[in-house]
Write a protein that holds these residues in place. Structure first.
Motif, mmCIF file in Angstrom:
data_model
loop_
_atom_site.group_PDB
_atom_site.id
_atom_site.type_symbol
_atom_site.label_atom_id
_atom_site.label_comp_id
_atom_site.label_asym_id
_atom_site.label_seq_id
_atom_site.Cartn_x
_atom_site.Cartn_y
_atom_site.Cartn_z
ATOM 1 N N VAL A 173 31.293 17.388 55.107
ATOM 2 C CA VAL A 173 31.830 17.770 53.791
ATOM 3 C C VAL A 173 32.501 16.553 53.161
ATOM 4 C CG1 VAL A 173 33.465 19.259 52.566
ATOM 5 C CG2 VAL A 173 32.191 20.148 54.544
ATOM 6 N N SER A 174 32.027 16.163 51.984
ATOM 7 C CA SER A 174 32.650 15.034 51.284
ATOM 8 C C SER A 174 33.426 15.487 50.054
ATOM 9 C CB SER A 174 31.598 14.000 50.878
ATOM 10 O OG SER A 174 30.635 14.580 50.018
ATOM 11 N N GLY A 175 33.235 16.732 49.654
ATOM 12 C CA GLY A 175 33.982 17.229 48.501
ATOM 13 C C GLY A 175 33.699 18.697 48.246
ATOM 14 N N VAL A 176 34.564 19.312 47.453
ATOM 15 C CA VAL A 176 34.419 20.728 47.093
ATOM 16 C C VAL A 176 34.689 20.899 45.608
ATOM 17 C CG1 VAL A 176 35.485 23.009 47.309
ATOM 18 C CG2 VAL A 176 34.949 21.689 49.354
ATOM 19 N N ASP A 195 31.434 19.373 26.578
ATOM 20 C CA ASP A 195 30.147 19.141 27.217
ATOM 21 C C ASP A 195 30.371 18.787 28.676
ATOM 22 O OD1 ASP A 195 27.557 18.629 27.841
ATOM 23 O OD2 ASP A 195 27.454 16.694 26.825
ATOM 24 N N VAL A 196 30.258 19.788 29.544
ATOM 25 C CA VAL A 196 30.569 19.551 30.955
ATOM 26 C C VAL A 196 29.341 19.496 31.851
ATOM 27 C CG1 VAL A 196 32.822 20.658 30.714
ATOM 28 C CG2 VAL A 196 30.851 22.015 31.471
ATOM 29 N N LEU A 197 28.194 19.965 31.353
ATOM 30 C CA LEU A 197 27.039 20.128 32.223
ATOM 31 C C LEU A 197 26.491 18.807 32.760
ATOM 32 C CD1 LEU A 197 25.115 23.004 30.425
ATOM 33 C CD2 LEU A 197 26.748 23.145 32.313
ATOM 34 N N SER A 198 26.664 17.747 31.996
ATOM 35 C CA SER A 198 26.127 16.460 32.435
ATOM 36 C C SER A 198 27.130 15.637 33.250
ATOM 37 C CB SER A 198 25.673 15.635 31.219
ATOM 38 O OG SER A 198 26.790 15.406 30.355
ATOM 39 N N VAL A 199 28.334 16.161 33.409
ATOM 40 C CA VAL A 199 29.373 15.426 34.141
ATOM 41 C C VAL A 199 29.006 15.355 35.627
ATOM 42 C CG1 VAL A 199 31.799 15.459 34.854
ATOM 43 C CG2 VAL A 199 31.159 16.111 32.517
ATOM 44 N N PRO A 200 29.088 14.179 36.252
ATOM 45 C CA PRO A 200 28.787 14.075 37.682
ATOM 46 C C PRO A 200 29.775 14.884 38.523
ATOM 47 C CG PRO A 200 28.782 11.922 36.635
ATOM 48 C CD PRO A 200 29.363 12.879 35.642
ATOM 49 N N VAL A 201 29.258 15.577 39.491
ATOM 50 C CA VAL A 201 30.103 16.371 40.387
ATOM 51 C C VAL A 201 31.131 15.490 41.090
ATOM 52 C CG1 VAL A 201 30.069 17.605 42.590
ATOM 53 C CG2 VAL A 201 28.490 18.250 40.791
ATOM 54 N N ALA A 202 30.743 14.271 41.415
ATOM 55 C CA ALA A 202 31.619 13.370 42.168
ATOM 56 C C ALA A 202 32.917 13.068 41.435
ATOM 57 C CB ALA A 202 30.883 12.068 42.473
ATOM 58 N N THR A 203 32.911 13.205 40.090
ATOM 59 C CA THR A 203 34.130 12.925 39.321
ATOM 60 C C THR A 203 35.023 14.152 39.183
ATOM 61 O OG1 THR A 203 33.099 13.458 37.186
ATOM 62 C CG2 THR A 203 32.882 11.183 37.988
ATOM 63 N N ALA A 218 24.488 31.403 55.556
ATOM 64 C CA ALA A 218 23.272 31.094 54.786
ATOM 65 C C ALA A 218 23.107 32.126 53.674
ATOM 66 C CB ALA A 218 22.052 31.115 55.703
ATOM 67 N N PRO A 219 22.587 31.667 52.523
ATOM 68 C CA PRO A 219 22.431 30.247 52.160
ATOM 69 C C PRO A 219 23.780 29.647 51.795
ATOM 70 C CG PRO A 219 21.770 31.631 50.329
ATOM 71 C CD PRO A 219 22.124 32.573 51.456
ATOM 72 N N LEU A 220 23.978 28.401 52.136
ATOM 73 C CA LEU A 220 25.243 27.735 51.841
ATOM 74 C C LEU A 220 25.188 27.061 50.474
ATOM 75 C CD1 LEU A 220 26.077 26.121 55.312
ATOM 76 C CD2 LEU A 220 27.136 28.129 54.261
ATOM 77 N N PRO A 221 26.332 27.035 49.760
ATOM 78 C CA PRO A 221 26.382 26.435 48.407
ATOM 79 C C PRO A 221 26.502 24.912 48.472
ATOM 80 C CG PRO A 221 28.510 27.323 48.974
ATOM 81 C CD PRO A 221 27.616 27.649 50.126
ATOM 82 N N ILE A 222 25.434 24.243 48.844
ATOM 83 C CA ILE A 222 25.470 22.802 49.087
ATOM 84 C C ILE A 222 24.968 22.029 47.881
ATOM 85 C CG2 ILE A 222 24.517 20.943 50.507
ATOM 86 C CD1 ILE A 222 24.416 22.927 52.825
ATOM 87 N N LEU A 223 25.673 20.947 47.548
ATOM 88 C CA LEU A 223 25.294 20.042 46.462
ATOM 89 C C LEU A 223 25.071 18.639 46.998
ATOM 90 C CD1 LEU A 223 27.772 20.969 43.587
ATOM 91 C CD2 LEU A 223 25.300 21.369 43.585
ATOM 92 N N ASP A 224 24.143 17.953 46.358
ATOM 93 C CA ASP A 224 23.937 16.529 46.646
ATOM 94 C C ASP A 224 25.045 15.731 45.969
ATOM 95 O OD1 ASP A 224 22.617 13.756 45.673
ATOM 96 O OD2 ASP A 224 21.660 14.440 47.534
ATOM 97 N N PRO A 225 25.463 14.614 46.538
ATOM 98 C CA PRO A 225 26.520 13.803 45.915
ATOM 99 C C PRO A 225 26.170 13.315 44.502
ATOM 100 C CG PRO A 225 26.181 13.129 48.182
ATOM 101 C CD PRO A 225 25.084 14.088 47.874
ATOM 102 N N MET A 226 24.877 13.237 44.184
ATOM 103 C CA MET A 226 24.460 12.764 42.869
ATOM 104 C C MET A 226 24.289 13.906 41.880
ATOM 105 S SD MET A 226 24.504 9.627 43.480
ATOM 106 C CE MET A 226 23.815 9.035 41.924
ATOM 107 N N ALA A 227 24.616 15.122 42.264
ATOM 108 C CA ALA A 227 24.425 16.290 41.398
ATOM 109 C C ALA A 227 25.351 16.252 40.193
ATOM 110 C CB ALA A 227 24.665 17.563 42.193
ATOM 111 N N THR A 228 24.967 17.031 39.168
ATOM 112 C CA THR A 228 25.808 17.167 37.976
ATOM 113 C C THR A 228 26.450 18.547 37.980
ATOM 114 O OG1 THR A 228 24.012 18.102 36.646
ATOM 115 C CG2 THR A 228 24.249 15.669 36.677
#
Length: 331
Positions: A251-254, A269-277, A218-228
Motif C-alpha cells: 500500500v503506497s496510498g489511500v 475540475d477534479v477528474l483529471s487530477v492525479p491520484v498521487a497528489t 475481492a474485488p479490492l479497490p486497487i488503483l495504479d500510482p499513475m491513475a487519475t
C-alpha cells in the motif's frame, strides 16, 4: 397507627427512602474497606492452594452463603480454574463421590457453626482435601478444621434487625472475586483464554472476531500510482468510499470519499487530477490477524470508516469496514 397508614407515610417520604438505601451502601462499603485493609498472609496462602490445585475447586455453603458459593464456582470456572458447587446436605448422601484428594474446598459460613457444613468438612479432612474457610468467626469449628481461614470481618448486617444476610454476602462475594482474579493472574490467564471459554454471546464475539473474519478480499479497490481521480471516483462509488494505491503489492496510498470532498471544495475540475497528489501517503492499516475490537478502537479514534488490511509481509490482502466490524460484534 395501622400498618397500612404507616406504610403509606414511609413510601411518601423520598428523603427517608433514600437515606435507608444510603445506609445499606455505606455499611457494606465500610465492610469492604475493612476486608481490604485486613487482607494478608491467609489470603496469599489461599491463592497458592487454589492456583496449584491439580483437581477441582469445590465450593460449599448453605442458604445465602450457598447462593454466593454458586456464583463463586462459576467465576472460577470461567477464568480457567475448574470449579463446582457442592451442596453440603447432598454431599453426605452420595455426592461426595465427585470429590477427589487433589481438590481444594472453599467452605462458606458466617457463623462457622453450620451443622451441614461441619459434617462435610470432616469428610473432606478424612479424604485429605485441602480446606479454605470463609467465616466471620475466626474461633469457630469451621475455622479450626480448615487449613486456611479467611475472615469476613462483618460487624453487622445492613438489615436493620441485623438478621438478613446482606453485608456478609457482599463481603463474601467480593472476597471470592478477589481470590478468582488473583488466581487467574498467578496462572497467567489471558484474554484469549477467556475468549476460548466464552465463545457465545457478545463477549465471545468481541474477543474472538479477527480482522480476517470480516475483511473484504475481492474485488479490492486497487488503483495504479499513475491513475487519475476519474478512476478513483468510480472505485469510491463502487467500493464503499475507499480506493487503495498499490505498488508491488504494498500500500503506497489511500483515497477516501473525504479526500474527494475536500478536493471538490478547492477546485471544480477534479477528474483529471492525479491520484498521487490527493492520496494519503502514509495511511493507517490493519493487520489480518488483529482482533477486530482493537481495530474498531483505532478507526473510531482517527475517524476512519474503511482501512486497508495487510499480512505479516505488509502485502495488501483486504479491506475492513467499520460498519462490518460493528455488525460482527467486535466492539
Amino acid at each position: 397507627m395501622p400498618a397500612s397508614r404507616e406504610l403509606g407515610r414511609d413510601l411518601s417520604d423520598t428523603a427517608l427512602i433514600v437515606e435507608r438505601g444510603r445506609r445499606v451502601l455505606a455499611l457494606e462499603a465500610e465492610a469492604l474497606r475493612a476486608s481490604e485493609a485486613a487482607l494478608g498472609e491467609a489470603f496469599a496462602d489461599a491463592v497458592r492452594l487454589l492456583a496449584t490445585c491439580t483437581g477441582r475447586v469445590i465450593v460449599a455453603g448453605v442458604g445465602k452463603s450457598g447462593l454466593v458459593g454458586r456464583k463463586m464456582a462459576a467465576t472460577f470456572t470461567s477464568t480457567g480454574t475448574p470449579a463446582m458447587f457442592l451442596h453440603p446436605v447432598e454431599s453426605v448422601h452420595g455426592d461426595l463421590g465427585i470429590v477427589g484428594p487433589d481438590d481444594v474446598a472453599i467452605l462458606i459460613s458466617k457463623s462457622g457453626e453450620s451443622d451441614e457444613l461441619l459434617g462435610l468438612i470432616e469428610a473432606l479432612a478424612r479424604m485429605g482435601v485441602k480446606r479454605i474457610a470463609m467465616t466471620a468467626v475466626a474461633t469457630s469449628r469451621l475455622a479450626r478444621l480448615s487449613d486456611v481461614t479467611l475472615d469476613l470481618l462483618v460487624k453487622e448486617e445492613a438489615c436493620p434487625h441485623d438478621l438478613a444476610p446482606t453485608t456478609s454476602t457482599t463481603v463474601t462475594m467480593a472476597l471470592g472475586d478477589a481470590l478468582a482474579v488473583a488466581v487467574l493472574q498467578a496462572k497467567g490467564f489471558q484474554a484469549h483464554d477467556f475468549a476460548r471459554l466464552h465463545p457465545g454471546g457478545a463477549l465471545g464475539r468481541r474477543l474472538l472476531t479477527r480482522v480476517s473474519d470480516v475483511m473484504v478480499t475481492a474485488p479490492l479497490p486497487i488503483l495504479d500510482p499513475m491513475a487519475t481521480m476519474r478512476e478513483a471516483v468510480v472505485l469510491l462509488a463502487e467500493r464503499r468510499g475507499i480506493a487503495i494505491v498499490v505498488e508491488q503489492e504494498r500500500v503506497s496510498g489511500v483515497v477516501t470519499a473525504g479526500d474527494l470532498t475536500r478536493l471538490l471544495e478547492r477546485q471544480h475540475d477534479v477528474l483529471s487530477v492525479p491520484v498521487a497528489t490527493v492520496m494519503t501517503t502514509s495511511p493507517r492499516t490493519a493487520e489480518d490477524h488483529e482482533l477486530g475490537s482493537a481495530v474498531v478502537h483505532r478507526m473510531e479514534t482517527f475517524g476512519i470508516m474503511a482501512m486497508p488490511v495487510v499480512d505479516a509481509a505488509k502485502r495488501l490482502v483486504g479491506v475492513v469496514h467499520l460498519h462490518d466490524l460493528m455488525r460482527a460484534g467486535a466492539v
